[in-house]
Write a protein that holds these residues in place. Sequence first.
Motif, PDB file in Angstrom:
ATOM      1  N   THR A   1       1.681  -7.848  10.139  1.00 16.84           N
ATOM      2  CA  THR A   1       2.445  -8.839   9.391  1.00 16.84           C
ATOM      3  C   THR A   1       3.332  -8.086   8.409  1.00 16.84           C
ATOM      4  N   PRO A   2       4.472  -8.656   8.044  1.00 14.08           N
ATOM      5  CA  PRO A   2       5.397  -7.947   7.140  1.00 14.08           C
ATOM      6  C   PRO A   2       4.893  -7.918   5.708  1.00 14.08           C
ATOM      7  N   LEU A   3       5.523  -7.070   4.902  1.00 16.80           N
ATOM      8  CA  LEU A   3       5.202  -7.022   3.486  1.00 16.80           C
ATOM      9  C   LEU A   3       5.627  -8.319   2.815  1.00 16.80           C
ATOM     10  N   ARG A   4       4.794  -8.795   1.894  1.00 18.90           N
ATOM     11  CA  ARG A   4       5.219  -9.877   1.007  1.00 18.90           C
ATOM     12  C   ARG A   4       6.264  -9.323   0.042  1.00 18.90           C
ATOM     13  N   SER A   5       7.051 -10.213  -0.561  1.00 18.95           N
ATOM     14  CA  SER A   5       8.050  -9.749  -1.524  1.00 18.95           C
ATOM     15  C   SER A   5       7.380  -9.017  -2.676  1.00 18.95           C
ATOM     16  N   GLU A   6       6.203  -9.512  -3.092  1.00 17.05           N
ATOM     17  CA  GLU A   6       5.458  -8.851  -4.157  1.00 17.05           C
ATOM     18  C   GLU A   6       4.980  -7.467  -3.708  1.00 17.05           C
ATOM     19  N   GLY A   7       4.573  -7.373  -2.441  1.00 18.28           N
ATOM     20  CA  GLY A   7       4.143  -6.088  -1.901  1.00 18.28           C
ATOM     21  C   GLY A   7       5.283  -5.094  -1.824  1.00 18.28           C
ATOM     22  N   ALA A   8       6.448  -5.576  -1.411  1.00 22.52           N
ATOM     23  CA  ALA A   8       7.621  -4.708  -1.341  1.00 22.52           C
ATOM     24  C   ALA A   8       8.023  -4.210  -2.722  1.00 22.52           C
ATOM     25  N   GLU A   9       7.901  -5.069  -3.733  1.00 21.13           N
ATOM     26  CA  GLU A   9       8.252  -4.655  -5.094  1.00 21.13           C
ATOM     27  C   GLU A   9       7.283  -3.599  -5.617  1.00 21.13           C
ATOM     28  N   ASP A  10       5.994  -3.730  -5.297  1.00 21.43           N
ATOM     29  CA  ASP A  10       5.040  -2.694  -5.699  1.00 21.43           C
ATOM     30  C   ASP A  10       5.371  -1.356  -5.029  1.00 21.43           C
ATOM     31  N   VAL A  11       5.773  -1.411  -3.762  1.00 22.55           N
ATOM     32  CA  VAL A  11       6.186  -0.184  -3.077  1.00 22.55           C
ATOM     33  C   VAL A  11       7.402   0.420  -3.781  1.00 22.55           C
ATOM     34  N   ARG A  12       8.327  -0.429  -4.184  1.00 18.45           N
ATOM     35  CA  ARG A  12       9.521   0.070  -4.881  1.00 18.45           C
ATOM     36  C   ARG A  12       9.127   0.731  -6.209  1.00 18.45           C
TER      37      ARG A  12
ATOM     38  N   ASP B   1       2.925   3.855  13.720  1.00 20.70           N
ATOM     39  CA  ASP B   1       3.966   3.145  14.469  1.00 20.70           C
ATOM     40  C   ASP B   1       3.903   1.634  14.245  1.00 20.70           C
ATOM     41  N   LEU B   2       3.200   1.202  13.187  1.00 21.39           N
ATOM     42  CA  LEU B   2       3.151  -0.213  12.832  1.00 21.39           C
ATOM     43  C   LEU B   2       4.196  -0.492  11.757  1.00 21.39           C
ATOM     44  N   SER B   3       4.861  -1.639  11.861  1.00 25.77           N
ATOM     45  CA  SER B   3       6.072  -1.870  11.064  1.00 25.77           C
ATOM     46  C   SER B   3       5.819  -1.898   9.567  1.00 25.77           C
ATOM     47  N   ARG B   4       4.609  -2.259   9.132  1.00 24.12           N
ATOM     48  CA  ARG B   4       4.380  -2.334   7.695  1.00 24.12           C
ATOM     49  C   ARG B   4       4.435  -0.967   7.025  1.00 24.12           C
ATOM     50  N   THR B   5       4.090   0.091   7.766  1.00 27.54           N
ATOM     51  CA  THR B   5       4.201   1.430   7.179  1.00 27.54           C
ATOM     52  C   THR B   5       5.646   1.919   7.213  1.00 27.54           C
ATOM     53  N   VAL B   6       6.368   1.577   8.265  1.00 26.14           N
ATOM     54  CA  VAL B   6       7.780   1.966   8.352  1.00 26.14           C
ATOM     55  C   VAL B   6       8.583   1.262   7.255  1.00 26.14           C
ATOM     56  N   GLN B   7       8.310  -0.030   7.063  1.00 23.69           N
ATOM     57  CA  GLN B   7       8.980  -0.778   5.997  1.00 23.69           C
ATOM     58  C   GLN B   7       8.688  -0.153   4.634  1.00 23.69           C
TER      59      GLN B   7
ATOM     60  N   LEU C   1       5.320  13.476   3.137  1.00 21.95           N
ATOM     61  CA  LEU C   1       4.964  12.082   2.881  1.00 21.95           C
ATOM     62  C   LEU C   1       4.378  11.477   4.154  1.00 21.95           C
ATOM     63  N   VAL C   2       3.177  10.916   4.036  1.00 19.44           N
ATOM     64  CA  VAL C   2       2.523  10.239   5.158  1.00 19.44           C
ATOM     65  C   VAL C   2       2.192   8.819   4.707  1.00 19.44           C
ATOM     66  N   VAL C   3       2.888   7.834   5.266  1.00 15.87           N
ATOM     67  CA  VAL C   3       2.641   6.429   4.917  1.00 15.87           C
ATOM     68  C   VAL C   3       1.772   5.826   6.010  1.00 15.87           C
ATOM     69  N   ALA C   4       0.585   5.416   5.628  1.00 16.49           N
ATOM     70  CA  ALA C   4      -0.365   4.909   6.619  1.00 16.49           C
ATOM     71  C   ALA C   4      -1.142   3.728   6.032  1.00 16.49           C
ATOM     72  N   HIS C   5      -2.406   3.627   6.387  1.00 12.87           N
ATOM     73  CA  HIS C   5      -3.195   2.418   6.124  1.00 12.87           C
ATOM     74  C   HIS C   5      -4.409   2.735   5.259  1.00 12.87           C
ATOM     75  N   GLY C   6      -4.950   1.683   4.633  1.00  8.23           N
ATOM     76  CA  GLY C   6      -6.040   1.881   3.696  1.00  8.23           C
ATOM     77  C   GLY C   6      -7.233   2.593   4.287  1.00  8.23           C
ATOM     78  N   ASN C   7      -7.741   2.093   5.409  1.00  5.72           N
ATOM     79  CA  ASN C   7      -8.905   2.735   6.028  1.00  5.72           C
ATOM     80  C   ASN C   7      -8.547   4.090   6.621  1.00  5.72           C
ATOM     81  N   THR C   8      -7.369   4.196   7.204  1.00  9.61           N
ATOM     82  CA  THR C   8      -6.963   5.455   7.824  1.00  9.61           C
ATOM     83  C   THR C   8      -6.945   6.585   6.798  1.00  9.61           C
ATOM     84  N   ILE C   9      -6.291   6.356   5.672  1.00 14.02           N
ATOM     85  CA  ILE C   9      -6.195   7.392   4.643  1.00 14.02           C
ATOM     86  C   ILE C   9      -7.563   7.658   4.022  1.00 14.02           C
ATOM     87  N   ARG C  10      -8.266   6.595   3.719  1.00 21.44           N
ATOM     88  CA  ARG C  10      -9.575   6.731   3.061  1.00 21.44           C
ATOM     89  C   ARG C  10     -10.563   7.497   3.932  1.00 21.44           C
TER      90      ARG C  10
END
Length: 228
Positions: free
Chosen positions: A29-40, A58-64, A170-179
């Motif tokens: 699922t895509p980032l929420r606007s609040e999620g995108a702002e936290d990333v910013r 290769d999942l869009s939420r990490t690319v975004q 820089l490696v952008v990934a997922h909560g469980n993956t990184i942890r």
Amino acid sequence: MNEGCTFYFVRHGETYFNHYRRIQGWSNTPLRSEGAEDVRRSGRGLADVKFDAVYTSDLSRTVQTANIILEENKHAEDLTIKMMPEFREVFFGSFEGADVDDAWQTIIKEMDYPSIPEMFALSSIPERMNATKKADPFNDAEDFMTFWSRVEQGMIKLIDKHRDTGHKVLVVAHGNTIRYLLNNLVADLVDPEPLLNASVSVANYHDGAYHLERYNEVRHFKDIEKID
């Protein structure tokens, strides 16, 4: 000591499934606007870091998420994102999209624990992943070794490319993956806490070992400076 290399692991921003407390592994699922702002805000805090390479799952939420971080970075003109399926989140099989608490209620029955808190307190990450696979009626969820084999292969590729270069990666990934990755690579990191969205964890690799510099860091978040 050689130059080594440094990895900046960033968890993606909050998505709609995160917000709804739905299991989100390979589903997207895509980032929420609040999620995108936290990333910013996270990206602004990393704006002065000169990255030499950028990788995502290769999942869009990490690319975004990576694109937003690069938009805020002062040295990102020549960087190209490389997507790697090795860094996908854990696959939860038929639990994908399910309510988080409902899914864990099913899994604790497989593990024979009376409550979810007791399960987390008394079991290991591999035990919970293996039980998730057993509890999945379709048996499609990843067990620990299946997950670890693919993620480890991803890290081996990065080490082969960046070892002894002094690169900041820089490696952008997922909560469980990184942890789970850091839990297995960093000797003194035991049972680490779950990662916050858009958080950064930094590990330096040199002389054949990983050395943790930061974990689950959000204090670097930076808001836009107001001009009076």
